[in-house]
Design an enzyme around this catalytic site. Structure first.
Site, PDB file in Angstrom:
ATOM      1  N   VAL A   1       1.025  -1.076  -0.177  1.00 44.20           N
ATOM      2  CA  VAL A   1      -0.029   0.502   0.383  1.00 44.20           C
ATOM      3  C   VAL A   1       1.171   1.199  -0.080  1.00 44.20           C
ATOM      4  O   VAL A   1       1.446   1.134   0.806  1.00 44.20           O
ATOM      5  CB  VAL A   1      -0.791  -0.010   1.326  1.00 44.20           C
ATOM      6  CG1 VAL A   1      -1.804   1.273   0.967  1.00 44.20           C
ATOM      7  CG2 VAL A   1      -2.127  -1.071   0.789  1.00 44.20           C
ATOM      8  N   PRO A   2       0.993   1.777  -1.191  1.00 46.54           N
ATOM      9  CA  PRO A   2       2.225   2.688  -1.523  1.00 46.54           C
ATOM     10  C   PRO A   2       1.984   4.590  -0.306  1.00 46.54           C
ATOM     11  O   PRO A   2       1.750   5.491  -0.864  1.00 46.54           O
ATOM     12  CB  PRO A   2       1.609   2.819  -2.629  1.00 46.54           C
ATOM     13  CG  PRO A   2       0.949   3.072  -3.265  1.00 46.54           C
ATOM     14  CD  PRO A   2       0.111   1.852  -2.637  1.00 46.54           C
ATOM     15  N   CYS A   3       2.496   4.359   0.068  1.00 48.57           N
ATOM     16  CA  CYS A   3       2.450   5.528   1.472  1.00 48.57           C
ATOM     17  C   CYS A   3       3.803   5.964   1.256  1.00 48.57           C
ATOM     18  O   CYS A   3       3.906   7.277   1.343  1.00 48.57           O
ATOM     19  CB  CYS A   3       2.389   4.969   2.968  1.00 48.57           C
ATOM     20  SG  CYS A   3       3.387   4.161   4.071  1.00 48.57           S
ATOM     21  N   HIS A   4       4.450   5.834   0.661  1.00 51.44           N
ATOM     22  CA  HIS A   4       6.011   6.440   0.329  1.00 51.44           C
ATOM     23  C   HIS A   4       5.740   7.222  -1.042  1.00 51.44           C
ATOM     24  O   HIS A   4       6.491   8.200  -1.504  1.00 51.44           O
ATOM     25  CB  HIS A   4       6.604   5.245  -0.233  1.00 51.44           C
ATOM     26  CG  HIS A   4       6.247   4.258  -1.347  1.00 51.44           C
ATOM     27  ND1 HIS A   4       5.718   3.713  -1.281  1.00 51.44           N
ATOM     28  CD2 HIS A   4       7.132   4.958  -2.947  1.00 51.44           C
ATOM     29  CE1 HIS A   4       5.451   2.769  -2.104  1.00 51.44           C
ATOM     30  NE2 HIS A   4       6.155   3.460  -3.771  1.00 51.44           N
ATOM     31  N   ARG A   5       4.500   6.939  -1.538  1.00 52.22           N
ATOM     32  CA  ARG A   5       3.906   8.194  -2.586  1.00 52.22           C
ATOM     33  C   ARG A   5       3.253   9.273  -2.453  1.00 52.22           C
ATOM     34  O   ARG A   5       2.769  10.063  -2.498  1.00 52.22           O
ATOM     35  CB  ARG A   5       3.168   7.396  -3.481  1.00 52.22           C
ATOM     36  CG  ARG A   5       3.737   6.309  -4.797  1.00 52.22           C
ATOM     37  CD  ARG A   5       3.655   5.596  -5.613  1.00 52.22           C
ATOM     38  NE  ARG A   5       3.748   4.383  -5.762  1.00 52.22           N
ATOM     39  CZ  ARG A   5       3.411   3.542  -6.153  1.00 52.22           C
ATOM     40  NH1 ARG A   5       2.002   3.279  -6.461  1.00 52.22           N
ATOM     41  NH2 ARG A   5       3.623   2.025  -6.586  1.00 52.22           N
TER      42      ARG A   5
END
Lengths: 160, 205
Positions: free
Chosen positions: B167-171
């Site tokens: 779940v791309p929270c780094h984006r």
């Protein structure tokens, strides 16, 4: 409040329970006894009280499994014409000490169990009495008798 | 007479212990007693802890998040029936390897969102809509999740994301374009966004 992942229980107690199983039911049935012990333990683990002594709890389960296995073995035992002089001590290297098991196998079941729970699992006689039934003194006496026989027979076997 | 005949025996019998562990995993699975399976995976952002329930992947943790503490927390919150069972996470490990190699741009895995509730969960559900190689600001995500003023709450939803990378929270980055914080550390966030930007560009040409 935190709970230990079961993996940690297997990691901490697995090797000791294997030693106990080998001493109580012998090298051939030990892996079945271990597997059934840990499967039962995994099933019951979420309900284990926080203050429980995990080592003693596992030995208690292993004790019940050992009784089941010993009974099953007695049922499937087939009489033979000639009893071999001495069971083979060869086998896979991980198969434990054949001479020691030969000596242990000659002990009455109760003595063998008590010896294993005290000298291999390191449990106090009070806990052992709870597991096997009977008094603390009776457990202590059974262990002393068992060890006396074991030292005589096993030493003999070790130094021909 | 202090001789203990058991002293001569090895304390640990490694090969047998391993074999018995594998047998336990297999019978526990058959009996429906394996609630959480886990493994670790080496990656360009350090060793990752991966944990799955029978529903799907429930937790990905960076080394700095303390793998042991993470497992204890899973045992406490979900179920203590936890075993090291790497094979159960083969598909996850494979997709992560492909992601780090740049060949995978989105994950196709069953997920278990039980560790995340309410608004945080709403935020996490929106994150996969941020495309590979792009970013959104915390404010944009707050609007997308239905609460434009909840910028700080978006920050804490990202910080507590139980499934980072997948779940791309780094984006999610700051409005001024700087990276902002990341559960895996700012360096890890930089590594991931650089990887994605490079791969996305290569694909365009």
């Amino acid at each position: 409040m935190t709970v230990k992942p079961f993996e940690q229980v297997v990691d901490e107690h697995g090797p000791a329970v294997l030693r106990v199983c080998r001493a109580v039911v012998g090298p051939v049935d030990a892996e079945d006894a271990w597997s059934e012990t840990f499967l039962s333990a995994l099933r019951a683990y979420p309900d284990l009280p926080d203050d429980a002594d995990v080592g003693a709890w596992l030995v208690t389960i292993a004790h019940r499994k050992a009784i089941d296995i010993t009974r099953a073995r007695a049922r499937r035992a087939v009489p033979v014409h000639e009893v071999p002089d001495r069971p083979s001590t060869r086998g896979r290297p991980e198969d434990w000490d054949g001479d020691l098991w030969t000596a242990l196998a000659q002990l009455p079941d109760k003595q063998r169990a008590v010896v294993a729970y005290h000298y291999v699992a390191g449990l106090p006689y009070k806990d052992i009495a709870t597991i096997t039934g009977g008094s603390t003194d009776a457990a202590r006496r059974a262990a002393a008798d068992g060890m006396k026989t074991l030292r005589a027979t096993y030493q003999q076997g070790a130094k021909p | 007479m202090t001789h203990n005949p058991f002293d001569s025996l090895p304390e640990v019998d490694e090969p047998t212990t391993r074999r018995l562990h594998a047998r336990l995993v297999s019978t526990a699975t058959q009996e429906g007693l394996l609630d959480i399976a886990y493994r670790t995976l080496d990656s360009p952002v350090g060793p990752l802890l991966l944990a799955t329930t029978t529903t799907g992947l429930i937790r990905v943790a960076f080394e700095r998040q303390d793998h042991n503490a993470t497992l204890t927390s899973l045992a406490t919150l979900i179920s203590p029936r936890v075993l090291h069972a790497p094979a159960k996470l083969d598909p996850v490990a494979r997709q992560l390897d492909e992601y780090f190699a740049g060949t995978r741009h989105h994950f196709d895995l069953p997920l278990d969102f039980r560790l995340s509730k309410g608004f945080r969960r709403a935020v996490l559900t929106h994150l996969p809509a941020i495309h590979y190689g792009t970013t959104e600001s915390y404010a944009q995500v707050a609007t997308a999740a239905g609460s434009p003023k909840a910028v700080r709450a978006v920050g804490s939803a990202c910080a507590t994301n139980p499934l980072p990378l997948i779940v791309p929270c780094h984006r999610v980055v700051r409005s001024d374009g700087s990276y902002g914080q990341y559960a895996g550390g700012e360096t890890a966030k930089h590594t991931l966004l650089t990887l994605e930007a490079t791969q996305a560009k290569t694909q365009q040409h």
